[in-house]
Design a protein around this motif. Structure first.
Motif, PDB file in Angstrom:
ATOM      1  N   ARG A  37    -126.143  19.569 -34.751  1.00 21.51           N
ATOM      2  CA  ARG A  37    -125.130  19.138 -33.804  1.00 21.51           C
ATOM      3  C   ARG A  37    -125.629  17.909 -33.047  1.00 21.51           C
ATOM      4  NH1 ARG A  37    -123.287  19.764 -28.593  1.00 21.51           N
ATOM      5  NH2 ARG A  37    -125.082  20.899 -27.818  1.00 21.51           N
ATOM      6  N   THR A  38    -124.716  16.956 -32.809  1.00 22.51           N
ATOM      7  CA  THR A  38    -125.093  15.761 -32.076  1.00 22.51           C
ATOM      8  C   THR A  38    -125.210  16.072 -30.595  1.00 22.51           C
ATOM      9  OG1 THR A  38    -123.780  14.531 -33.649  1.00 22.51           O
ATOM     10  CG2 THR A  38    -124.473  13.372 -31.680  1.00 22.51           C
ATOM     11  N   ALA A  39    -126.300  15.636 -30.012  1.00 21.12           N
ATOM     12  CA  ALA A  39    -126.445  15.780 -28.561  1.00 21.12           C
ATOM     13  C   ALA A  39    -125.439  14.858 -27.877  1.00 21.12           C
ATOM     14  CB  ALA A  39    -127.856  15.418 -28.145  1.00 21.12           C
ATOM     15  N   SER A  40    -124.998  15.244 -26.687  1.00 20.95           N
ATOM     16  CA  SER A  40    -124.031  14.402 -25.989  1.00 20.95           C
ATOM     17  C   SER A  40    -124.215  14.511 -24.487  1.00 20.95           C
ATOM     18  CB  SER A  40    -122.602  14.807 -26.360  1.00 20.95           C
ATOM     19  OG  SER A  40    -122.338  16.118 -25.916  1.00 20.95           O
ATOM     20  N   ARG A  64    -117.389  21.789 -23.204  1.00 20.59           N
ATOM     21  CA  ARG A  64    -117.558  21.195 -24.522  1.00 20.59           C
ATOM     22  C   ARG A  64    -119.025  20.897 -24.815  1.00 20.59           C
ATOM     23  NH1 ARG A  64    -112.645  20.688 -22.931  1.00 20.59           N
ATOM     24  NH2 ARG A  64    -110.915  20.551 -24.391  1.00 20.59           N
ATOM     25  N   ARG A  65    -119.892  21.547 -24.049  1.00 17.50           N
ATOM     26  CA  ARG A  65    -121.322  21.570 -24.293  1.00 17.50           C
ATOM     27  C   ARG A  65    -121.998  20.215 -24.289  1.00 17.50           C
ATOM     28  NH1 ARG A  65    -121.800  24.545 -29.264  1.00 17.50           N
ATOM     29  NH2 ARG A  65    -120.142  26.078 -29.226  1.00 17.50           N
ATOM     30  N   PRO A  95    -120.338  45.193 -32.681  1.00 16.74           N
ATOM     31  CA  PRO A  95    -119.480  44.649 -31.602  1.00 16.74           C
ATOM     32  C   PRO A  95    -119.937  45.084 -30.217  1.00 16.74           C
ATOM     33  CG  PRO A  95    -118.136  45.479 -33.408  1.00 16.74           C
ATOM     34  CD  PRO A  95    -119.546  45.839 -33.742  1.00 16.74           C
ATOM     35  N   PRO A 116    -124.462  37.178 -38.509  1.00 16.42           N
ATOM     36  CA  PRO A 116    -124.016  38.574 -38.694  1.00 16.42           C
ATOM     37  C   PRO A 116    -125.147  39.550 -38.381  1.00 16.42           C
ATOM     38  CG  PRO A 116    -124.469  37.544 -40.817  1.00 16.42           C
ATOM     39  CD  PRO A 116    -124.641  36.466 -39.790  1.00 16.42           C
ATOM     40  N   GLY A 117    -124.810  40.839 -38.399  1.00 14.27           N
ATOM     41  CA  GLY A 117    -125.836  41.864 -38.240  1.00 14.27           C
ATOM     42  C   GLY A 117    -125.891  42.440 -36.832  1.00 14.27           C
ATOM     43  N   VAL A 118    -124.854  42.217 -36.034  1.00 12.49           N
ATOM     44  CA  VAL A 118    -124.825  42.778 -34.681  1.00 12.49           C
ATOM     45  C   VAL A 118    -123.542  43.589 -34.521  1.00 12.49           C
ATOM     46  CG1 VAL A 118    -124.954  42.251 -32.220  1.00 12.49           C
ATOM     47  CG2 VAL A 118    -125.980  40.682 -33.875  1.00 12.49           C
ATOM     48  N   SER A 164    -124.134  33.075 -33.682  1.00  9.56           N
ATOM     49  CA  SER A 164    -123.011  33.637 -34.439  1.00  9.56           C
ATOM     50  C   SER A 164    -123.447  34.109 -35.819  1.00  9.56           C
ATOM     51  CB  SER A 164    -121.888  32.607 -34.579  1.00  9.56           C
ATOM     52  OG  SER A 164    -121.531  32.102 -33.327  1.00  9.56           O
ATOM     53  N   ARG A 201    -121.157  42.602 -27.245  1.00  9.47           N
ATOM     54  CA  ARG A 201    -120.540  42.528 -25.935  1.00  9.47           C
ATOM     55  C   ARG A 201    -121.588  42.632 -24.825  1.00  9.47           C
ATOM     56  NH1 ARG A 201    -115.809  46.065 -26.252  1.00  9.47           N
ATOM     57  NH2 ARG A 201    -117.424  47.660 -26.224  1.00  9.47           N
TER      58      ARG A 201
END
Lengths: 351, 351
Positions: free
Chosen positions: B81-84, B137-138, B53, B49-51, B47, B57
């Motif tokens: 991010r915590t692994a889960s 939820r990854r 739309p 910037p610099g792309v 996510s 897509r």
């Protein structure tokens, strides 16, 4: 305890900085802050094309500084995402929490919502990590059985609209909806029951002193003794972990000291199962009342102060869904009644 | 049962369409498919910037058609991010699953990973909804106690790199890592124990016939009877829900029929607790062996075939982390040994 006689969900006394539900920032607030139109915010929020990277960054900054969160029910309709609530448990293997979780799940299910659980294993850092991880995974609400005593880390989440209810133990340093059992009143009634059966030397074995319910139950024990003008020897009170070895040692010490107890009050189900084993090995009969009911306690004749763990879970979940439905009121505090179930062990006379 | 004698994690026989782990599409694959550079894919994935739309897509379409997923360990390092991992349980209130979950959690914790649970409440649709919700939820991996018997819905997730291990019951219509207890061998040993104590009319009360463990334990019962040349009357076998009323009715019927049983084998802990209550009310003594150990069964003298539910959870979790560490091998199938614990109820002679 006055709390016990309250009907559910009358407002409690504020006990910390007040958090307001329902004042979430809207997309309009984000648009104003970022200096863009509403449609642009919507595009960014829903990852739709048509926004330049620079504009996207501005919108993201506005979202972060305002603590904006999508309106999830609208989002479910639009994207088909399943709504979910999170439950932070204390111990996955404690049957008390099993019944509580299942009750939460049944309410969640009736609302078409998934329940996602995790356990703090009684570690405040783990509790925080888990609660925030569930928020990051976009649960709509959170039910917490707290391990820690400072929940200010949840304030930004609550302000951002994640409804939060505490159950079994109160929140620390924030004012939030809380559903408890009447630990004080239950323990007091249990110890009074032993006194009524003639006991004067009564032991108390409870959980660690930083746990709210352990302290409340100890207070119930001391009050019941004081009510009858009975002194409490230091050697009759033991707080600590519920590990079998610790509980066993505490029980044996109370049975063999200079003022041996003739009865014991066990502070929770983990304590009771070990106390029952130790007492079964003793030559003389010792009375026992345990806090929490236990499976098969009926066949073993164990007198208990039963909490309604399913009612705790159900009440907490229903309050959570009231918040998710937009009910705005001051945080409430509910204390559910406990019940004395005499089955034999609490009715043994002093030896 | 041959499976029981295998050391853990020798490859099992493939029993369905084979899924390969470790063949995840890479960012390079996505870049090639979208016709863009690697840096562009990275920007979209993170996510940044610099792309435009349109490019975004195209990249998103390539990601979806390839089933690409970020390399999560790299992502944890980069984003904090915590692994889960996710665990799909069958019943939150069954103590058997409590011990299993806690063991999974301990392994997860040792790997710096959060465990997120949910329950299917024995509903295949709910199992699917929950498993996919956890993937969405990854979670990095999934442990499933299946309620359903068709897990092809998980194939895209497994191909996309979500390691998946089944525990307690096998996967249906896919070939996946599976950790079971030896239900067949355990039940056979328990019934042989009753026969060795002189019983010839032995009842079997088990869970619903669509549940793998219920069927395997019934097979163990029938085999033990056949081993000794004993006939089995239809009125001695009852499968169905573990609701107390259902189990109570089945037990009473076996005790009062034309060929009343002198012993009973209870198919799991939920059945055993009700059978123990019914037998406690009978004028004559009836022998009992139950599958699964129960808290306080020692004090009640209940003979059981104990599963090591903690070992089930631990073994499944360790296999999951082997997969997450990149171990590539054919799906394995492990059957853990059960243990007969004689405590009195299984040693009662025929009346």
């Amino acid at each position: 305890m006055a709390d016990t006689d309250r009907s559910p969900f009358t407002p409690g006394r504020p006990r910390g900085p007040e958090l307001r539900y329902g004042n979430r920032p809207t997309m309009k607030d984000v648009a104003a802050r970022a200096g863009v139109g509403l449609k642009t915010v919507s595009r960014v929020v829903n990852s739709e094309p048509g926004v330049t990277p620079d504009t996207e960054r501005r919108v993201q900054e506005a979202i972060e500084s305002l603590g904006f969160r999508r309106n999830d029910s609208a989002r479910v309709l639009r994207k088909g995402r399943t709504a979910s609530i999170g439950l932070v448990l204390e111990d996955l293997a404690d049957p008390f929490y099993g019944a509580l979780s299942r009750a939460v799940e049944e309410v969640a299910r009736a609302h078409g919502t998934l329940l996602i659980n995790g356990s703090s294993a009684e570690d405040p850092d783990r509790e925080q990590e888990l609660a925030l991880a569930l928020c990051a995974r976009r649960v709509d609400g959170l039910i917490v059985i707290p391990a820690g005593d400072d929940h200010r880390y949840l304030e930004p989440e609550i302000r951002a609209g994640i409804a939060t209810v505490f159950v079994d133990r109160p929140a620390g340093r924030i004012d939030a909806d809380t559903v408890l059992s009447d630990s004080f009143g239950g323990a007091r009634a249990g110890v009074a029951h032993l006194i009524a059966h003639g006991h004067r030397r009564i032991g108390f074995i409870g959980d660690r002193p930083r746990i709210h319910t352990a302290v409340e139950r100890l207070r119930g024990y001391r009050t019941a003794m004081a009510d009858e003008g009975l002194a409490v020897s230091d050697s009759w009170v033991s707080l600590g972990t519920t590990a079998p070895e610790r509980v066993r040692a505490a029980m044996l010490e109370m049975l063999t000291g200079p003022e041996p107890v003739t009865a014991v009050f066990a502070g929770n189900n983990r304590v009771t199962v070990t106390v029952v084993r130790v007492l079964a090995e003793q030559p003389r009969r010792v009375a026992l009342v345990g806090f929490d009911d236990i499976e098969l306690a009926d066949l073993l004749g164990i007198t208990v102060i039963a909490q309604d763990s399913a009612a705790l879970g159900r009440t907490a979940a229903e309050q959570l869904f009231r918040r998710l439905d937009g009910v705005e009121e001051k945080p409430v505090r509910v204390a559910l009644r406990t019940m004395l179930i005499p089955r034999g062990s609490g009715e043994i006379p002093p030896s």
